[in-house]
Scaffold this active site. Structure first.
Site, PDB file in Angstrom:
ATOM      1  N   VAL A  62      16.093  -6.830 -30.055  1.00 52.56           N
ATOM      2  CA  VAL A  62      15.436  -5.656 -30.660  1.00 52.56           C
ATOM      3  C   VAL A  62      15.391  -5.717 -32.183  1.00 52.56           C
ATOM      4  CG1 VAL A  62      15.919  -4.103 -28.704  1.00 52.56           C
ATOM      5  CG2 VAL A  62      17.554  -4.237 -30.624  1.00 52.56           C
ATOM      6  N   ALA A  89      19.389   1.102 -27.853  1.00 49.14           N
ATOM      7  CA  ALA A  89      20.217  -0.071 -28.198  1.00 49.14           C
ATOM      8  C   ALA A  89      21.024   0.223 -29.458  1.00 49.14           C
ATOM      9  CB  ALA A  89      19.331  -1.290 -28.413  1.00 49.14           C
ATOM     10  N   GLN A 150      32.772   4.059 -40.466  1.00 47.94           N
ATOM     11  CA  GLN A 150      31.417   3.871 -39.927  1.00 47.94           C
ATOM     12  C   GLN A 150      30.328   4.138 -40.972  1.00 47.94           C
ATOM     13  OE1 GLN A 150      31.181   6.167 -36.149  1.00 47.94           O
ATOM     14  NE2 GLN A 150      31.133   4.150 -35.204  1.00 47.94           N
ATOM     15  N   TYR A 153      27.212   2.469 -39.441  1.00 47.02           N
ATOM     16  CA  TYR A 153      26.725   3.142 -38.229  1.00 47.02           C
ATOM     17  C   TYR A 153      26.205   4.545 -38.563  1.00 47.02           C
ATOM     18  CZ  TYR A 153      27.131   4.669 -33.257  1.00 47.02           C
ATOM     19  OH  TYR A 153      26.919   5.140 -31.984  1.00 47.02           O
ATOM     20  N   LYS A 157      22.432   5.797 -37.951  1.00 44.20           N
ATOM     21  CA  LYS A 157      22.178   6.892 -37.010  1.00 44.20           C
ATOM     22  C   LYS A 157      21.527   8.084 -37.706  1.00 44.20           C
ATOM     23  CE  LYS A 157      23.696   5.102 -33.126  1.00 44.20           C
ATOM     24  NZ  LYS A 157      22.724   4.772 -32.061  1.00 44.20           N
ATOM     25  N   TYR A 185      31.413  11.859 -28.385  1.00 43.37           N
ATOM     26  CA  TYR A 185      32.188  10.757 -27.801  1.00 43.37           C
ATOM     27  C   TYR A 185      32.037  10.802 -26.277  1.00 43.37           C
ATOM     28  CZ  TYR A 185      33.967   9.469 -32.315  1.00 43.37           C
ATOM     29  OH  TYR A 185      34.038   9.012 -33.612  1.00 43.37           O
ATOM     30  N   ILE A 186      31.416   9.750 -25.757  1.00 43.40           N
ATOM     31  CA  ILE A 186      31.077   9.643 -24.337  1.00 43.40           C
ATOM     32  C   ILE A 186      31.953   8.544 -23.738  1.00 43.40           C
ATOM     33  CG2 ILE A 186      29.172   9.311 -22.702  1.00 43.40           C
ATOM     34  CD1 ILE A 186      28.761  11.721 -24.641  1.00 43.40           C
TER      35      ILE A 186
HETATM   36  N1  CAA Z   1      41.030   9.028 -41.234  1.00 45.18           N
HETATM   37  C1  CAA Z   1      41.746   8.946 -42.371  1.00 45.18           C
HETATM   38  N2  CAA Z   1      42.436   7.828 -42.729  1.00 45.18           N
HETATM   39  C2  CAA Z   1      42.379   6.781 -41.888  1.00 45.18           C
HETATM   40  C3  CAA Z   1      41.666   6.818 -40.680  1.00 45.18           C
HETATM   41  C4  CAA Z   1      40.975   8.012 -40.374  1.00 45.18           C
HETATM   42  N3  CAA Z   1      40.271   8.127 -39.249  1.00 45.18           N
HETATM   43  N4  CAA Z   1      41.791   5.624 -40.070  1.00 45.18           N
HETATM   44  C5  CAA Z   1      42.562   4.845 -40.865  1.00 45.18           C
HETATM   45  N5  CAA Z   1      42.928   5.558 -41.960  1.00 45.18           N
HETATM   46  C6  CAA Z   1      43.756   5.134 -43.073  1.00 45.18           C
HETATM   47  C7  CAA Z   1      44.845   4.185 -42.612  1.00 45.18           C
HETATM   48  O1  CAA Z   1      45.947   4.924 -42.201  1.00 45.18           O
HETATM   49  C8  CAA Z   1      45.092   3.378 -43.848  1.00 45.18           C
HETATM   50  O2  CAA Z   1      45.896   4.115 -44.754  1.00 45.18           O
HETATM   51  P1  CAA Z   1      46.961   3.385 -45.682  1.00 45.18           P
HETATM   52  O3  CAA Z   1      46.206   2.392 -46.495  1.00 45.18           O
HETATM   53  O4  CAA Z   1      47.546   4.511 -46.465  1.00 45.18           O
HETATM   54  O5  CAA Z   1      47.917   2.748 -44.707  1.00 45.18           O
HETATM   55  C9  CAA Z   1      43.727   3.275 -44.498  1.00 45.18           C
HETATM   56  O6  CAA Z   1      42.950   4.361 -43.958  1.00 45.18           O
HETATM   57  C10 CAA Z   1      43.013   1.970 -44.156  1.00 45.18           C
HETATM   58  O7  CAA Z   1      43.132   1.791 -42.790  1.00 45.18           O
HETATM   59  P2  CAA Z   1      42.772   0.448 -42.135  1.00 45.18           P
HETATM   60  O8  CAA Z   1      43.095  -0.665 -43.039  1.00 45.18           O
HETATM   61  O9  CAA Z   1      43.313   0.422 -40.762  1.00 45.18           O
HETATM   62  O10 CAA Z   1      41.197   0.565 -42.067  1.00 45.18           O
HETATM   63  P3  CAA Z   1      40.223  -0.414 -41.344  1.00 45.18           P
HETATM   64  O11 CAA Z   1      39.232  -0.905 -42.316  1.00 45.18           O
HETATM   65  O12 CAA Z   1      40.933  -1.421 -40.550  1.00 45.18           O
HETATM   66  O13 CAA Z   1      39.468   0.561 -40.355  1.00 45.18           O
HETATM   67  C11 CAA Z   1      39.149   1.697 -38.340  1.00 45.18           C
HETATM   68  C12 CAA Z   1      40.127   1.343 -39.410  1.00 45.18           C
HETATM   69  C13 CAA Z   1      38.798   0.455 -37.512  1.00 45.18           C
HETATM   70  C14 CAA Z   1      37.859   2.235 -38.927  1.00 45.18           C
HETATM   71  C15 CAA Z   1      39.778   2.748 -37.461  1.00 45.18           C
HETATM   72  O14 CAA Z   1      40.064   3.859 -38.267  1.00 45.18           O
HETATM   73  C16 CAA Z   1      38.862   3.188 -36.337  1.00 45.18           C
HETATM   74  O15 CAA Z   1      38.584   2.483 -35.397  1.00 45.18           O
HETATM   75  N6  CAA Z   1      38.393   4.429 -36.425  1.00 45.18           N
HETATM   76  C17 CAA Z   1      37.548   5.006 -35.383  1.00 45.18           C
HETATM   77  C18 CAA Z   1      36.132   4.881 -35.774  1.00 45.18           C
HETATM   78  C19 CAA Z   1      35.312   5.586 -34.744  1.00 45.18           C
HETATM   79  O16 CAA Z   1      35.505   6.755 -34.418  1.00 45.18           O
HETATM   80  N7  CAA Z   1      34.322   4.902 -34.196  1.00 45.18           N
HETATM   81  C20 CAA Z   1      33.500   5.469 -33.182  1.00 45.18           C
HETATM   82  C21 CAA Z   1      33.179   4.416 -32.185  1.00 45.18           C
HETATM   83  S1  CAA Z   1      32.318   5.075 -30.798  1.00 45.18           S
HETATM   84  C22 CAA Z   1      30.803   5.394 -31.368  1.00 45.18           C
HETATM   85  O17 CAA Z   1      30.442   5.062 -32.452  1.00 45.18           O
HETATM   86  C23 CAA Z   1      29.885   6.108 -30.434  1.00 45.18           C
HETATM   87  C24 CAA Z   1      29.408   7.336 -31.069  1.00 45.18           C
HETATM   88  O18 CAA Z   1      28.250   7.397 -31.424  1.00 45.18           O
HETATM   89  C25 CAA Z   1      30.275   8.508 -31.143  1.00 45.18           C
END
Ligand code: CAA
Length: 246
Positions: A62, A89, A150, A153, A157, A185-186
């Site tokens: 795509v 997608a 994100q 993303y 979006k 969140y699904i």
């Molecule tokens: N809020 C605030 N602080 C956060 C945080 C959050 N959500 N997540 C991590 N942090 C903090 C950490 O604690 C860390 O703090 P310190 O430096 O003080 O220790 C700092 O931010 C950096 O954290 P990381 O180094 O772990 O950050 P990273 O670059 O590895 O990313 C991440 C972390 C992968 C983004 C993780 O937070 C994550 O997976 N978050 C969820 C993201 C999410 O919701 N995605 C949705 C997927 S589903 C979807 O997208 C479908 C849809 O349409 C809904």
């Protein structure tokens, strides 16, 4: 209900599979795309086994404009013109912006947003000429509110809905509607890939108290695709269990 031809991009994932099944059950011919060969035969066997026989799968990248144009021409030749396009997608490359590479950005923008151009472009003229069309863009709650990790993303979006509002105005008088659905969140593999502790905190903030079901998104797609939904255009409809209210 009129039998239509629906094209659903990325239809083999959690939400996509439910959309394909629901549109097929509504009596439409459904064509979906997959990016890499592998699981399409078993996916087709499963959906045909559910009694949805008029479902087809074609390989298409795509992000490739020419490939999308060729796909729409092939669908036209094999089945007829596309009446319903579901731009579903999507991928994630979740990482904080400070660590995000240009490749993380490009992959998400190309797959989630460029694909909307690539697929809408070859179908829209035929829809307006035939005075019927439905373009449904599957966006996200995170395009509405942003989400840590994100930036790519959320930008893609949010961009989808900008596209929806502009194109909806251009084609409204021609019987074509363009709408966005923003799921929360699904329960899909994409959400299950979020680290468990993070996911737990997210679910705790959903007023309905659970993840959404793919079928709940698919039912709305089916309604928006119907004749009865002809007065809904340019909308962004949230289905998120109350997690984000606008
Ligand atoms: N809020 C605030 N602080 C956060 C945080 C959050 N959500 N997540 C991590 N942090 C903090 C950490 O604690 C860390 O703090 P310190 O430096 O003080 O220790 C700092 O931010 C950096 O954290 P990381 O180094 O772990 O950050 P990273 O670059 O590895 O990313 C991440 C972390 C992968 C983004 C993780 O937070 C994550 O997976 N978050 C969820 C993201 C999410 O919701 N995605 C949705 C997927 S589903 C979807 O997208 C479908 C849809 O349409 C809904």
């Amino acid at each position: 209900m009129a039998k239509r031809i629906a094209l659903v991009t990325g239809g083999m994932g959690g939400i996509g599979s439910a959309i394909c099944k629901t549109l097929a059950e509504a009596g439409h011919t459904v064509v979906t795309t997959y990016s890499k060969p592998g699981r399409e035969q078993s996916w087709l066997a499963d959906i045909h086994g559910l009694g949805c026989h008029d479902v087809y799968a074609y390989q298409c990248d795509v992000t490739d404009t020419d490939a999308c144009q060729a796909l729409v021409a092939k669908i036209h030749k094999d089945h007829g013109p596309v009446d319903i396009l579901v731009n579903n997608a999507g991928i994630t490359r979740d990482v904080s912006f400070r660590k995000q590479s240009k490749d993380d950005w490009d992959q998400v923008l190309r797959t989630n947003l460029d694909s909307v151009f690539n697929m809408s472009k070859p179908v829209v003229d035929s829809m307006t000429e035939r005075s019927f069309g439905r373009i449904i863009n599957i966006s996200s709650i995170n395009g509405q509110k942003g989400q840590f990790g994100q930036t790519n993303y959320s930008a893609a979006k949010a961009g989808m809905h900008g596209f929806t509002m502009a194109l909806a105005q251009e084609v409204a008088r021609k019987g074509v509607t363009v709408n966005t659905i923003s799921p929360g969140y699904i329960a899909t593999e994409m959400v299950m890939a979020v680290p468990e502790d993070t996911r737990g905190k997210i679910i705790a903030n959903i007023p309905v108290g659970r993840l959404g079901k793919p079928e709940e998104i698919a039912s709305l797609v089916s309604y928006l695709a119907s004749e009865q939904a002809g007065f809904i255009t340019g909308s962004n409809i949230a289905i998120n269990g109350g997690q984000h209210m606008m």
